[in-house]
Design an enzyme around this catalytic site. Structure first.
Site, PDB file in Angstrom:
ATOM      1  N   HIS A 191       5.800   3.292   3.127  1.00 53.80           N
ATOM      2  CA  HIS A 191       5.754   1.860   2.543  1.00 53.80           C
ATOM      3  C   HIS A 191       6.698   1.894   1.176  1.00 53.80           C
ATOM      4  O   HIS A 191       7.000   2.686   0.758  1.00 53.80           O
ATOM      5  CB  HIS A 191       3.966   2.178   2.432  1.00 53.80           C
ATOM      6  N   HIS A 212       6.683  -0.209  -2.221  1.00 50.43           N
ATOM      7  CA  HIS A 212       6.144  -0.509  -3.275  1.00 50.43           C
ATOM      8  C   HIS A 212       6.950  -1.845  -3.933  1.00 50.43           C
ATOM      9  O   HIS A 212       8.086  -2.364  -4.721  1.00 50.43           O
ATOM     10  CB  HIS A 212       5.505   0.207  -4.844  1.00 50.43           C
TER      11      HIS A 212
HETATM   12  P1  AMP Z   1       2.760   6.344  -2.932  1.00 47.36           P
HETATM   13  O1  AMP Z   1       2.888   7.772  -1.017  1.00 47.36           O
HETATM   14  O2  AMP Z   1       3.032   7.714  -4.242  1.00 47.36           O
HETATM   15  O3  AMP Z   1       3.798   5.347  -2.795  1.00 47.36           O
HETATM   16  O4  AMP Z   1       1.176   6.201  -3.506  1.00 47.36           O
HETATM   17  C1  AMP Z   1      -0.039   5.634  -2.255  1.00 47.36           C
HETATM   18  C2  AMP Z   1      -0.607   4.370  -2.880  1.00 47.36           C
HETATM   19  O5  AMP Z   1      -1.018   3.478  -2.122  1.00 47.36           O
HETATM   20  C3  AMP Z   1      -0.886   4.502  -4.211  1.00 47.36           C
HETATM   21  O6  AMP Z   1      -0.873   3.640  -5.202  1.00 47.36           O
HETATM   22  C4  AMP Z   1      -2.161   4.625  -4.184  1.00 47.36           C
HETATM   23  O7  AMP Z   1      -2.699   3.575  -4.840  1.00 47.36           O
HETATM   24  C5  AMP Z   1      -2.443   3.579  -2.309  1.00 47.36           C
HETATM   25  N1  AMP Z   1      -3.579   3.493  -1.167  1.00 47.36           N
HETATM   26  C6  AMP Z   1      -3.872   4.779  -1.711  1.00 47.36           C
HETATM   27  N2  AMP Z   1      -5.571   4.492  -1.082  1.00 47.36           N
HETATM   28  C7  AMP Z   1      -4.719   3.238  -0.294  1.00 47.36           C
HETATM   29  C8  AMP Z   1      -5.608   2.352   0.400  1.00 47.36           C
HETATM   30  N3  AMP Z   1      -6.176   2.322   1.101  1.00 47.36           N
HETATM   31  N4  AMP Z   1      -5.607   1.010   0.281  1.00 47.36           N
HETATM   32  C9  AMP Z   1      -4.819   0.991   0.126  1.00 47.36           C
HETATM   33  N5  AMP Z   1      -3.645   1.001  -0.935  1.00 47.36           N
HETATM   34  C10 AMP Z   1      -4.380   2.420  -1.135  1.00 47.36           C
END
Ligand code: AMP
Length: 140
Positions: A103, A105
Site C-alpha cells: 500500500h 500512503h
Molecule cells: P504500514 O504497514 O506501516 O504502512 O501501516 C499500515 C497502515 O494501515 C497504518 O497507517 C494503519 O493506520 C492502517 N490500517 C490498519 N488497519 C486498517 C483498516 N482496517 N482500515 C484502514 N487502515 C488501516
C-alpha cells in the site's frame, strides 16, 4: 522473501470480508481512508493483485498503483485544502511495514502542521465517511 499471506487485513478488505471507507476503485487498484489518519484525508492505495510489498509486486501493478496515488494526491489537494502531499510506502518490518499487502500512503499536508504519530488514534467513523464521500466525489 516471505510469501504473500492472503489473511492480512487489507486482503480481507479487498475480498469484501471487512469494510473500508472507499474513495476509488478500478479493475487493478483500490483506495480507501486510513482508519488512524496521520492527517485528514490520509488515503491508502493498493493493487488488487496479491503483492506483499514493493519487493514482489510486478512493475506494471506498481506503476498503476502510483498513477492512482497521483490521482488521489491531486484530488486531495483540492478536497482538503492541502498545501502539499506526503507519500509513504514501507517494506517489511525492518522498513516500517505493519500490514503485508502493498500500500502507498497519500497524506495531505498543511504548512506548519506536523503529522500525527503513526497509528496514534482511530478517527470517528462519521468523520471518515464524510471525508471519503468528498474525496470520492473529487475522483469521480
Ligand atoms: P504500514 O504497514 O506501516 O504502512 O501501516 C499500515 C497502515 O494501515 C497504518 O497507517 C494503519 O493506520 C492502517 N490500517 C490498519 N488497519 C486498517 C483498516 N482496517 N482500515 C484502514 N487502515 C488501516
Amino acid at each position: 522473501m516471505v510469501a504473500y499471506d492472503p489473511n492480512n487485513i487489507f486482503g480481507k478488505i479487498l475480498r469484501g470480508e471487512l469494510p473500508c471507507h472507499k474513495v476509488y476503485e478500478d479493475d487493478k487498484a483500490l483506495a480507501f481512508l486510513d482508519i488512524m489518519p496521520r492527517a485528514p484525508g490520509h488515503t491508502l492505495v493498493l493493487p488488487k493483485s496479491p503483492a506483499r510489498n514493493m519487493l514482489d509486486v510486478s512493475s506494471d501493478d506498481l506503476a498503476h498503483v502510483m498513477s492512482v496515488a497521483q490521482k488521489v494526491a491531486k484530488a486531495a489537494m483540492k478536497t482538503f485544502g492541502a498545501d502539499g502531499i506526503t507519500i509513504q510506502q514501507f517494506n517489511e518490518s525492518a522498513g516500517g511495514q505493519v500490514v503485508f499487502h502493498l500500500h502507498v500512503h497519500v497524506i495531505p499536508r498543511k504548512t506548519g502542521e506536523a503529522l500525527k504519530p503513526p497509528a496514534s488514534a482511530k478517527e470517528k467513523p462519521e468523520v471518515l465517511a464524510e471525508h471519503a464521500k468528498k474525496l470520492a466525489a473529487a475522483l469521480a
